[in-house]
Design a protein around this motif. Structure first.
Motif, PDB file in Angstrom:
ATOM      1  N   GLU A  80       0.813  -1.145  -0.007  1.00  0.00           N
ATOM      2  CA  GLU A  80      -0.155  -0.007   0.166  1.00  0.00           C
ATOM      3  C   GLU A  80       0.816   1.402   0.018  1.00  0.00           C
ATOM      4  N   PHE A  81       0.537   2.210  -0.960  1.00  0.00           N
ATOM      5  CA  PHE A  81       1.289   3.490  -0.922  1.00  0.00           C
ATOM      6  C   PHE A  81       0.354   4.725  -0.735  1.00  0.00           C
ATOM      7  N   ILE A  82       0.839   5.833  -0.417  1.00  0.00           N
ATOM      8  CA  ILE A  82       0.085   6.932  -0.385  1.00  0.00           C
ATOM      9  C   ILE A  82       0.861   8.073  -1.323  1.00  0.00           C
ATOM     10  N   GLN A  83      -0.240   8.907  -1.811  1.00  0.00           N
ATOM     11  CA  GLN A  83       0.134   9.696  -2.876  1.00  0.00           C
ATOM     12  C   GLN A  83       0.124  10.969  -2.298  1.00  0.00           C
ATOM     13  N   LEU A  84       1.465  11.640  -2.367  1.00  0.00           N
ATOM     14  CA  LEU A  84       1.563  12.886  -1.557  1.00  0.00           C
ATOM     15  C   LEU A  84       2.191  13.990  -2.841  1.00  0.00           C
ATOM     16  N   HIS A  94      10.715  26.993   1.441  1.00  0.00           N
ATOM     17  CA  HIS A  94      11.085  25.625   1.202  1.00  0.00           C
ATOM     18  C   HIS A  94      10.099  24.674   0.485  1.00  0.00           C
ATOM     19  N   VAL A  95      10.575  23.783  -0.159  1.00  0.00           N
ATOM     20  CA  VAL A  95       9.518  22.571  -0.604  1.00  0.00           C
ATOM     21  C   VAL A  95       8.874  22.095   0.680  1.00  0.00           C
ATOM     22  N   SER A  96       7.553  21.772   0.584  1.00  0.00           N
ATOM     23  CA  SER A  96       6.726  21.378   1.737  1.00  0.00           C
ATOM     24  C   SER A  96       6.138  19.943   1.023  1.00  0.00           C
ATOM     25  N   ILE A  97       6.488  18.922   2.050  1.00  0.00           N
ATOM     26  CA  ILE A  97       5.864  17.479   1.669  1.00  0.00           C
ATOM     27  C   ILE A  97       4.279  17.420   2.346  1.00  0.00           C
ATOM     28  N   LEU A 185       9.560  10.070   5.425  1.00  0.00           N
ATOM     29  CA  LEU A 185       9.447  11.583   5.813  1.00  0.00           C
ATOM     30  C   LEU A 185      10.491  12.143   6.420  1.00  0.00           C
ATOM     31  N   GLU A 186      11.118  11.487   7.545  1.00  0.00           N
ATOM     32  CA  GLU A 186      12.228  11.833   8.398  1.00  0.00           C
ATOM     33  C   GLU A 186      13.545  11.783   7.475  1.00  0.00           C
ATOM     34  N   GLU A 187      13.587  10.960   6.516  1.00  0.00           N
ATOM     35  CA  GLU A 187      14.783  10.691   5.722  1.00  0.00           C
ATOM     36  C   GLU A 187      14.719  11.868   4.538  1.00  0.00           C
ATOM     37  N   LEU A 188      13.445  12.088   4.019  1.00  0.00           N
ATOM     38  CA  LEU A 188      13.431  13.196   3.041  1.00  0.00           C
ATOM     39  C   LEU A 188      13.886  14.560   3.795  1.00  0.00           C
ATOM     40  N   LEU A 200      -0.029  15.942   7.654  1.00  0.00           N
ATOM     41  CA  LEU A 200       0.782  14.631   7.165  1.00  0.00           C
ATOM     42  C   LEU A 200       1.676  13.840   8.238  1.00  0.00           C
ATOM     43  N   TYR A 201       2.588  14.809   9.069  1.00  0.00           N
ATOM     44  CA  TYR A 201       3.311  14.293  10.158  1.00  0.00           C
ATOM     45  C   TYR A 201       2.564  13.406  11.048  1.00  0.00           C
ATOM     46  N   MET A 202       1.444  14.131  11.324  1.00  0.00           N
ATOM     47  CA  MET A 202       0.632  13.462  12.255  1.00  0.00           C
ATOM     48  C   MET A 202      -0.062  12.130  11.812  1.00  0.00           C
TER      49      MET A 202
END
Length: 216
Positions: A80-84, A94-97, A185-188, A200-202
């Motif tokens: 399962e993947f999530i589209q961001l 900055h670029v925001s995810i 997310l943390e790696e990005l 998204l973080y929550m």
């Protein structure tokens, strides 16, 4: 009921709901936002001023401003993947995810707005699975409200559409595995110096908590 714990604090907050909001005084109005002061009378009958911002598109106090979208899909291996989206935000330079999201247009319902925004920002078509309650991201400074929609991306509709962006939007879309969302997310953030949208973080933290609870 677990929510009965609220009875312990309800009494102390009861006076707050009696506050009289006298008027809003707008000091600035732009294309999308306006800002100013709320003048109100406290429970102690004192005149108070509260700074606030509001969307210029808001129809009335009870109207819903926009939608946030959790868009999920499975690859052929059933992962399962999530589209961001990755979007440049001038406010943070900055670029925001982020989750795909957007405003509800005049005459649209929540479902139509969510599916339209999904196509515009990701090029993907989807099916609504659930619609959440109305929430306020920053109630301390704004009455902006949104609804979280969960959508399954239609993998049978493989002909993705081109993104439909405003002329001042710089946006790309990508997918991450849902199970390792927090780690990715943390790696990005560490590798590419991007910022992570709080909603998204929550979501990622909630998934992480759920995985830990299953192990226990």
């Amino acid at each position: 009921m677990d929510v009965d714990v609220f009875k312990q604090i309800e009494k102390s907050l009861s006076k707050a709901v009696e506050i009289q909001q006298c008027r809003k005084e707008w000091m600035f109005q732009g294309k999308w936002l306006r800002g100013g002061n709320i003048h109100y009378i406290s429970p102690n009958k004192e005149k108070k001023v509260w700074e606030t911002v509001e969307r210029t598109t808001k129809k009335d106090e009870g109207s819903i401003d926009g939608v946030d979208i959790i868009a999920l899909m499975k690859n052929p291996s059933q992962v399962e993947f999530i589209q961001l989206i990755a979007i440049y935000r001038p406010s943070v330079n900055h670029v925001s995810i982020e989750l795909p999201s957007g405003l509800i247009n005049e005459g649209e319902n929540i479902e139509k707005a969510a599916l339209r925004e999904l196509v515009e920002e990701t090029g993907k078509h989807g099916v609504i699975e659930s619609i959440g309650n109305v929430t306020h991201a920053d109630p301390w400074k704004s009455n902006e409200s949104s609804v979280l929609c969960t959508v399954t991306i239609d993998t049978n509709n493989s002909s993705d559409e081109n993104l439909k962006l405003d002329e001042d939007e710089y946006l790309e879309t990508f997918q991450l595995p849902l199970r390792r969302l927090m780690n990715n997310l943390e790696e990005l953030q560490k590798k590419y110096n991007v910022v992570i949208e709080s909603k998204l973080y929550m979501l990622a933290k909630g998934i992480e908590f759920g995985q830990k609870m299953q192990k226990n």
